[in-house]
Motif scaffolding. Structure first.
Motif, mmCIF file in Angstrom:
data_model
loop_
_atom_site.group_PDB
_atom_site.id
_atom_site.type_symbol
_atom_site.label_atom_id
_atom_site.label_comp_id
_atom_site.label_asym_id
_atom_site.label_seq_id
_atom_site.Cartn_x
_atom_site.Cartn_y
_atom_site.Cartn_z
ATOM 1 N N GLU A 1 8.685 10.330 14.555
ATOM 2 C CA GLU A 1 9.295 10.186 16.121
ATOM 3 C C GLU A 1 10.466 9.061 16.021
ATOM 4 O O GLU A 1 11.482 9.142 16.680
ATOM 5 N N GLY A 2 9.998 7.931 15.692
ATOM 6 C CA GLY A 2 10.510 6.738 15.548
ATOM 7 C C GLY A 2 11.824 6.868 14.775
ATOM 8 O O GLY A 2 12.921 6.315 15.194
ATOM 9 N N ILE A 3 11.924 7.555 13.715
ATOM 10 C CA ILE A 3 12.993 7.690 12.679
ATOM 11 C C ILE A 3 13.960 8.719 13.447
ATOM 12 O O ILE A 3 15.241 8.629 13.455
ATOM 13 N N GLU A 4 13.274 9.958 14.068
ATOM 14 C CA GLU A 4 13.914 10.761 14.773
ATOM 15 C C GLU A 4 14.791 10.164 16.066
ATOM 16 O O GLU A 4 15.992 10.660 16.084
ATOM 17 N N ASN A 5 14.249 9.326 16.411
ATOM 18 C CA ASN A 5 15.194 8.461 17.558
ATOM 19 C C ASN A 5 15.782 7.190 17.040
ATOM 20 O O ASN A 5 16.113 6.194 18.006
ATOM 21 N N ARG A 6 16.045 7.184 15.882
ATOM 22 C CA ARG A 6 16.766 5.866 15.303
ATOM 23 C C ARG A 6 16.204 4.603 15.539
ATOM 24 O O ARG A 6 17.020 3.760 15.728
ATOM 25 N N GLY B 1 0.789 -1.187 0.187
ATOM 26 C CA GLY B 1 -0.090 -0.046 0.082
ATOM 27 C C GLY B 1 0.708 1.466 -0.035
ATOM 28 O O GLY B 1 2.084 1.196 -0.162
ATOM 29 N N PRO B 2 0.285 2.403 0.126
ATOM 30 C CA PRO B 2 1.077 3.785 0.049
ATOM 31 C C PRO B 2 2.012 4.013 1.466
ATOM 32 O O PRO B 2 1.765 3.336 2.352
ATOM 33 N N GLU B 3 2.708 4.562 1.209
ATOM 34 C CA GLU B 3 3.770 4.832 2.319
ATOM 35 C C GLU B 3 3.180 5.954 3.387
ATOM 36 O O GLU B 3 2.740 7.036 2.728
ATOM 37 N N PRO B 4 3.139 5.734 4.587
ATOM 38 C CA PRO B 4 2.390 6.682 5.455
ATOM 39 C C PRO B 4 2.876 7.713 5.682
ATOM 40 O O PRO B 4 2.226 8.905 6.101
ATOM 41 N N LEU B 5 4.211 8.001 5.152
ATOM 42 C CA LEU B 5 4.785 9.415 5.493
ATOM 43 C C LEU B 5 4.927 10.275 4.132
ATOM 44 O O LEU B 5 5.138 11.435 4.386
ATOM 45 N N GLU B 6 4.364 9.822 3.038
ATOM 46 C CA GLU B 6 4.415 10.216 2.086
ATOM 47 C C GLU B 6 3.126 10.969 1.701
ATOM 48 O O GLU B 6 2.018 10.820 2.181
ATOM 49 N N GLN B 7 2.846 12.164 0.701
ATOM 50 C CA GLN B 7 1.761 12.752 0.669
ATOM 51 C C GLN B 7 0.609 11.973 -0.182
ATOM 52 O O GLN B 7 -0.471 12.197 0.022
ATOM 53 N N TYR C 1 4.351 0.346 16.443
ATOM 54 C CA TYR C 1 3.920 1.535 16.091
ATOM 55 C C TYR C 1 2.460 1.808 15.812
ATOM 56 O O TYR C 1 1.600 2.504 16.009
ATOM 57 N N ALA C 2 1.876 0.634 15.653
ATOM 58 C CA ALA C 2 0.458 0.562 15.497
ATOM 59 C C ALA C 2 -0.177 0.658 16.977
ATOM 60 O O ALA C 2 -1.107 1.602 16.832
ATOM 61 N N ASP C 3 0.298 -0.123 18.038
ATOM 62 C CA ASP C 3 -0.083 0.247 19.382
ATOM 63 C C ASP C 3 0.303 1.501 19.589
ATOM 64 O O ASP C 3 -0.733 2.224 20.303
ATOM 65 N N GLU C 4 1.324 2.343 19.405
ATOM 66 C CA GLU C 4 1.466 3.682 19.719
ATOM 67 C C GLU C 4 0.723 4.553 19.106
ATOM 68 O O GLU C 4 -0.059 5.547 19.729
ATOM 69 N N TRP D 1 -4.880 8.937 11.525
ATOM 70 C CA TRP D 1 -3.970 9.508 10.440
ATOM 71 C C TRP D 1 -2.618 10.160 10.810
ATOM 72 O O TRP D 1 -1.641 9.898 10.532
ATOM 73 N N LEU D 2 -3.064 11.385 11.723
ATOM 74 C CA LEU D 2 -2.133 12.016 12.247
ATOM 75 C C LEU D 2 -1.237 11.373 13.137
ATOM 76 O O LEU D 2 0.154 11.574 13.295
ATOM 77 N N ALA D 3 -1.744 10.580 14.131
ATOM 78 C CA ALA D 3 -0.996 9.802 14.874
ATOM 79 C C ALA D 3 0.004 8.757 14.469
ATOM 80 O O ALA D 3 1.025 8.751 14.898
ATOM 81 N N VAL D 4 -0.455 8.078 13.236
ATOM 82 C CA VAL D 4 0.576 7.207 12.411
ATOM 83 C C VAL D 4 1.923 7.883 12.182
ATOM 84 O O VAL D 4 2.799 7.569 12.333
ATOM 85 N N ARG D 5 1.643 9.125 11.622
ATOM 86 C CA ARG D 5 2.468 9.991 10.951
ATOM 87 C C ARG D 5 3.517 10.459 12.103
ATOM 88 O O ARG D 5 4.650 10.567 11.839
ATOM 89 N N GLN D 6 2.959 10.737 13.178
ATOM 90 C CA GLN D 6 3.614 11.339 14.259
ATOM 91 C C GLN D 6 4.668 10.278 14.857
ATOM 92 O O GLN D 6 6.022 10.539 15.041
#
Length: 275
Positions: free
Chosen positions: A214-219, A136-142, A177-180, A205-210
């Motif tokens: 954050e997961g990427i930001e925290n490596r 499916g689509p990438e959740p961080l893309e437009q 990340y689904a739980d979070e 939708w917003l929570a998934v992206r956030q």
């Protein structure tokens, strides 16, 4: 299992050090991890002398583009690691593949449970490659919008968490990340997808992206096996609100977090904050 943030972190950590490097030799220690039509000998032959041009990510897959149009496709699955190491560094147990690079370093693939996959294909075949074709689509893309999520849950009796874990609906999202995301959106994981209001869909939708950002930001999240491409652990595990915290108090209301099983996976939630 490494999810989108972990795989993206591996990509980012390896890209500046691997791209431009020539493959001087390939060691296949366990041929079983090589999938597709090529046997181990053909796999090695096709890679010899090739140069890494770019590393991309699609869902939980890593795509190593080579200078002749081939693509080295890698999925880490449950316990896979892809780490750049000095040639003299001790070989870790369960190392299955080693790419010797022109820099003198080695790119090593290890996997305790051997669920990971490595395959070689042509770039023009990626759209029909098993595993990639139906993502499916990438959740961080437009391309992934509130409307996209709303359409995915419409008429669905399945639990919303099961829907989020379906890689054909949204690529790269996994158990952590689904739980979070569901906790952040205030939605109980076993709610039928069709029961979500428009406001809840927007919050989710917003929570998934956030949480992914954050997961990427925290490596990434490191509990046991996951490390980035340089062998370093992530830090997202210190910021998780529900995942892995069953029996502990909710950070928001103090209620003891509960656990249920959905889609064959342990699911943690707050019975008060998530309705």
């Amino acid at each position: 299992m490494p999810e989108l943030p972990e795989v993206e972190t591996v990509r980012r950590s390896l890209s500046p050090l691997v791209c431009g490097q020539e493959i001087r030799a390939v060691e296949v220690l366990h041929p079983g991890v090589i999938k597709g039509v090529l046997n181990a000998r053909a796999f090695v032959t096709n890679l010899m002398g090739r140069r890494f041009v770019e590393i991309r990510r699609r869902g939980k897959y890593l795509l190593f583009l080579l200078d002749d149009g081939q693509v080295l496709l890698i999925h880490l699955r449950m316990t896979g690691r892809l780490v750049l190491a000095e040639a003299e560094a001790p070989l870790l147990p369960h190392t299955h593949l080693i790419w010797h690079l022109s820099s003198g370093q080695q790119l090593r693939f290890s996997d305790v449970r051997r669920f990971g996959e490595v395959r070689l294909c042509r770039q023009e075949q990626l759209e029909i490659e098993p595993g990639l074709a139906r993502l499916g689509p990438e959740p961080l893309e437009q391309e992934w919008t509130v409307a996209t999520l709303a359409a995915a849950v419409r008429g669905k009796k399945a639990p919303i968490k099961n829907i989020l874990l379906n890689q054909e609906i949204v690529a790269g999202l996994g158990n952590i990340y689904a739980d979070e995301a569901l906790y952040r959106a205030g939605i109980k994981p076993d709610r039928p997808g069709q029961s979500l209001s428009q406001e809840e869909i927007e919050r989710l939708w917003l929570a998934v992206r956030q949480v992914l950002a954050e997961g990427i930001e925290n490596r990434g999240t490191s509990f046991s096996d996951y490390v980035d491409g340089l062998g370093q652990k992530g830090q997202m595990q210190t910021r998780l609100k529900v995942y892995g915290r069953s029996g502990s108090p909710c950070h928001s209301c103090g209620t003891i977090l509960e656990k249920m099983r959905l889609a064959g996976r342990s699911t943690v939630y707050c019975p008060v904050c998530q309705q």
